[in-house]
Design a protein around this motif. Structure first.
Motif, PDB file in Angstrom:
ATOM      1  N   HIS A 207      -8.884   0.556  -9.118  1.00  0.00           N
ATOM      2  CA  HIS A 207      -8.279   1.580  -8.258  1.00  0.00           C
ATOM      3  C   HIS A 207      -8.837   1.341  -6.858  1.00  0.00           C
TER       4      HIS A 207
ATOM      5  N   GLY B 232     -13.162   1.184  -3.688  1.00  0.00           N
ATOM      6  CA  GLY B 232     -12.585   1.733  -4.894  1.00  0.00           C
ATOM      7  C   GLY B 232     -13.518   1.571  -6.067  1.00  0.00           C
TER       8      GLY B 232
ATOM      9  N   THR C 263      -7.436  -0.277   4.275  1.00  0.00           N
ATOM     10  CA  THR C 263      -6.853  -0.180   5.608  1.00  0.00           C
ATOM     11  C   THR C 263      -6.537  -1.601   6.054  1.00  0.00           C
TER      12      THR C 263
ATOM     13  N   ALA D 144      -2.742   2.318   6.077  1.00  0.00           N
ATOM     14  CA  ALA D 144      -3.786   2.642   5.100  1.00  0.00           C
ATOM     15  C   ALA D 144      -3.214   3.419   3.925  1.00  0.00           C
ATOM     16  N   GLY D 145      -3.907   3.301   2.791  1.00  0.00           N
ATOM     17  CA  GLY D 145      -3.543   4.066   1.612  1.00  0.00           C
ATOM     18  C   GLY D 145      -3.989   3.371   0.345  1.00  0.00           C
ATOM     19  N   HIS D 146      -3.394   3.815  -0.747  1.00  0.00           N
ATOM     20  CA  HIS D 146      -3.643   3.210  -2.059  1.00  0.00           C
ATOM     21  C   HIS D 146      -3.141   1.774  -2.004  1.00  0.00           C
ATOM     22  N   MET D 147      -3.949   0.822  -2.441  1.00  0.00           N
ATOM     23  CA  MET D 147      -3.534  -0.577  -2.420  1.00  0.00           C
ATOM     24  C   MET D 147      -2.949  -0.954  -3.781  1.00  0.00           C
TER      25      MET D 147
ATOM     26  N   HIS E 254      -8.362   1.503  -2.438  1.00  0.00           N
ATOM     27  CA  HIS E 254      -7.752   1.996  -1.210  1.00  0.00           C
ATOM     28  C   HIS E 254      -8.149   1.041  -0.098  1.00  0.00           C
TER      29      HIS E 254
ATOM     30  N   TYR F 262       1.054   5.856  -0.911  1.00  0.00           N
ATOM     31  CA  TYR F 262       0.431   7.141  -1.212  1.00  0.00           C
ATOM     32  C   TYR F 262       1.128   7.796  -2.397  1.00  0.00           C
TER      33      TYR F 262
ATOM     34  N   TYR G 147       0.859  -1.178   0.000  1.00  0.00           N
ATOM     35  CA  TYR G 147       0.000   0.000   0.000  1.00  0.00           C
ATOM     36  C   TYR G 147       0.901   1.235   0.000  1.00  0.00           C
TER      37      TYR G 147
ATOM     38  N   TYR H 119       4.297   7.636  -6.584  1.00  0.00           N
ATOM     39  CA  TYR H 119       3.825   6.748  -5.531  1.00  0.00           C
ATOM     40  C   TYR H 119       4.973   6.309  -4.628  1.00  0.00           C
TER      41      TYR H 119
END
Length: 142
Positions: free
Chosen positions: A88, A75, A92, A102-105, A90, A52, A50, A59
């Motif tokens: 797309h 997403g 946790t 947490a963040g963009h997966m 996200h 950001y 994950y 990224y």
């Protein structure tokens, strides 16, 4: 993977070893949909990457190599200009010390099980297109 459909809602279970992005993209091809909102996901994963995007559109990634709880996932899915499915997501994650991450997966492999809900957007026309000078692939509506 097993799934069931009720109208525009799809509920699915992913099993150990399945990668979440790849599984959702394969499901889009199998069922034949072009757009969906991924409204929830829970379960246990491993090798979960994950991160950001910084202000310069680059990224940054972190990986939890061991098992972690997938506490939330949401997403969307759309098609690229070439027709490939693109997810797309996200998420946790909670490690075994109950510390949240947490963040963009970018990637996550199912360790025990992952259960997901998708709402198919049957009338939406959405396309993912790369942004110039960015790692982001933008969502465009037609």
């Amino acid at each position: 993977m097993e799934w069931t459909r009720s109208g525009d809602d799809v509920f699915l279970r992913l099993d150990p070893g399945e990668e979440i992005h790849a599984s959702l993209q394969a499901l889009a091809d199998d069922i034949g949909f072009d757009a969906a909102a991924i409204t929830s996901g829970i379960g246990r994963t491993r090798n979960s990457t994950y991160g950001y995007m910084d202000d310069d559109h680059h990224y940054h990634r972190r990986t939890i190599t061991g098992g972690s709880e997938l506490v939330t996932l949401q997403g969307n899915l759309a098609r690229r200009e070439n027709g490939d499915a693109f997810t797309h997501l996200h998420a946790t994650f909670s490690d075994d010390d109950l510390t949240p991450h947490a963040g963009h997966m970018f990637e996550a492999t199912v360790h025990v099980v992952v259960e997901l809900h998708l709402r198919l957007l049957t009338a939406a026309i959405m396309t993912r297109c790369p942004l110039e000078n960015s790692e982001f692939v933008a969502l465009k509506f037609d």
